[in-house]
Scaffold this motif. Structure first.
Motif, PDB file in Angstrom:
ATOM      1  N   GLY A   1     -46.930 -22.414  96.609  1.00 57.53           N
ATOM      2  CA  GLY A   1     -45.760 -21.679  97.095  1.00 57.53           C
ATOM      3  C   GLY A   1     -44.802 -21.290  95.991  1.00 57.53           C
ATOM      4  O   GLY A   1     -44.072 -20.304  96.105  1.00 57.53           O
ATOM      5  N   ILE A   2     -44.811 -22.052  94.902  1.00 55.19           N
ATOM      6  CA  ILE A   2     -43.939 -21.746  93.773  1.00 55.19           C
ATOM      7  C   ILE A   2     -44.559 -20.689  92.858  1.00 55.19           C
ATOM      8  O   ILE A   2     -43.867 -19.775  92.413  1.00 55.19           O
ATOM      9  CB  ILE A   2     -43.628 -23.035  92.972  1.00 55.19           C
TER      10      ILE A   2
ATOM     11  N   GLN B   1     -53.388 -15.262 100.149  1.00 55.45           N
ATOM     12  CA  GLN B   1     -53.070 -15.571 101.544  1.00 55.45           C
ATOM     13  C   GLN B   1     -54.172 -16.416 102.183  1.00 55.45           C
ATOM     14  O   GLN B   1     -53.890 -17.376 102.898  1.00 55.45           O
ATOM     15  CB  GLN B   1     -52.832 -14.282 102.321  1.00 55.45           C
TER      16      GLN B   1
ATOM     17  N   LEU C   1     -43.958 -23.609 101.231  1.00 52.78           N
ATOM     18  CA  LEU C   1     -43.005 -24.607 100.766  1.00 52.78           C
ATOM     19  C   LEU C   1     -42.553 -25.524 101.901  1.00 52.78           C
ATOM     20  O   LEU C   1     -42.484 -26.748 101.729  1.00 52.78           O
ATOM     21  CB  LEU C   1     -41.803 -23.928 100.109  1.00 52.78           C
ATOM     22  N   ILE C   2     -42.305 -24.955 103.047  1.00 56.04           N
ATOM     23  CA  ILE C   2     -41.856 -25.757 104.190  1.00 56.04           C
ATOM     24  C   ILE C   2     -42.973 -26.679 104.672  1.00 56.04           C
ATOM     25  O   ILE C   2     -42.779 -27.886 104.842  1.00 56.04           O
ATOM     26  CB  ILE C   2     -41.345 -24.847 105.333  1.00 56.04           C
TER      27      ILE C   2
ATOM     28  N   ILE D   1     -47.249 -26.942  97.836  1.00 55.52           N
ATOM     29  CA  ILE D   1     -45.928 -26.666  97.260  1.00 55.52           C
ATOM     30  C   ILE D   1     -46.079 -25.926  95.932  1.00 55.52           C
ATOM     31  O   ILE D   1     -45.381 -24.935  95.681  1.00 55.52           O
ATOM     32  CB  ILE D   1     -45.118 -27.967  97.099  1.00 55.52           C
TER      33      ILE D   1
ATOM     34  N   LYS E   1     -44.733 -17.462 101.191  1.00 55.92           N
ATOM     35  CA  LYS E   1     -44.215 -18.420 100.218  1.00 55.92           C
ATOM     36  C   LYS E   1     -43.354 -19.482 100.899  1.00 55.92           C
ATOM     37  O   LYS E   1     -43.500 -20.670 100.645  1.00 55.92           O
ATOM     38  CB  LYS E   1     -43.387 -17.720  99.140  1.00 55.92           C
ATOM     39  N   GLU E   2     -42.442 -19.018 101.763  1.00 54.92           N
ATOM     40  CA  GLU E   2     -41.557 -19.962 102.459  1.00 54.92           C
ATOM     41  C   GLU E   2     -42.362 -20.900 103.346  1.00 54.92           C
ATOM     42  O   GLU E   2     -42.075 -22.098 103.405  1.00 54.92           O
ATOM     43  CB  GLU E   2     -40.531 -19.203 103.302  1.00 54.92           C
ATOM     44  N   LEU E   3     -43.351 -20.367 104.040  1.00 55.32           N
ATOM     45  CA  LEU E   3     -44.198 -21.191 104.901  1.00 55.32           C
ATOM     46  C   LEU E   3     -44.894 -22.276 104.089  1.00 55.32           C
ATOM     47  O   LEU E   3     -44.939 -23.439 104.494  1.00 55.32           O
ATOM     48  CB  LEU E   3     -45.226 -20.315 105.618  1.00 55.32           C
TER      49      LEU E   3
END
Length: 130
Positions: A57-58, A68, A6-7, A54, A2-4
């Motif tokens: 990711g949310i 994945q 979003l970043i 994004i 998730k973090e990947l």
């Protein structure tokens, strides 16, 4: 994951703005109209996919394998699709054609398409529980 998402989505979005400005101003004199349109296509697709990365990711927990795979398809698809277009345009404008990038662009497009299919499947499964 998730973090990947979003970043990387944020980085891709910021780079799309940067590349769009660079293409519209700095490269306008170097590029033919055809190269300009191709470069803009790469930027546009990069921005579209920054947004969906994004959003993904949310909304997705990335617990399922299909989520994945979807994420990786989007992340790698942007690199292969948009960045190969940038390389083709830049190399073509300097008479140094990097023809090896030509077959990479459709591979990136295929990954993006698979990402969208998996997004649709996973989003429909989430919608069933809402």
């Amino acid at each position: 994951m998730k973090e990947l998402m979003l970043i990387v989505g944020g980085v891709y979005g910021g780079l799309a703005v940067l590349f769009g400005a660079f293409g519209a101003h700095a490269l306008k004199k170097r590029f033919s109209e055809e190269l300009q349109k191709s470069f803009e296509t790469g930027v546009r697709y990069q921005m579209y996919h920054a947004i969906i990365i994004i959003i993904s990711g949310i909304i997705f927990p990335f617990i399922k394998t299909s989520q994945q795979i979807m994420g990786w398809c989007f992340l790698l698809g942007v690199i292969l699709f948009s960045f190969s277009i940038y390389g083709l345009c830049l190399s073509s404008s300097s008479n140094n054609n990097w023809k090896f990038l030509g077959p990479i662009t459709p591979l990136g497009g295929l990954l993006l398409l698979v990402g969208w299919i998996l997004f649709t499947i996973n989003a429909s499964e989430i919608a069933l529980y809402l």
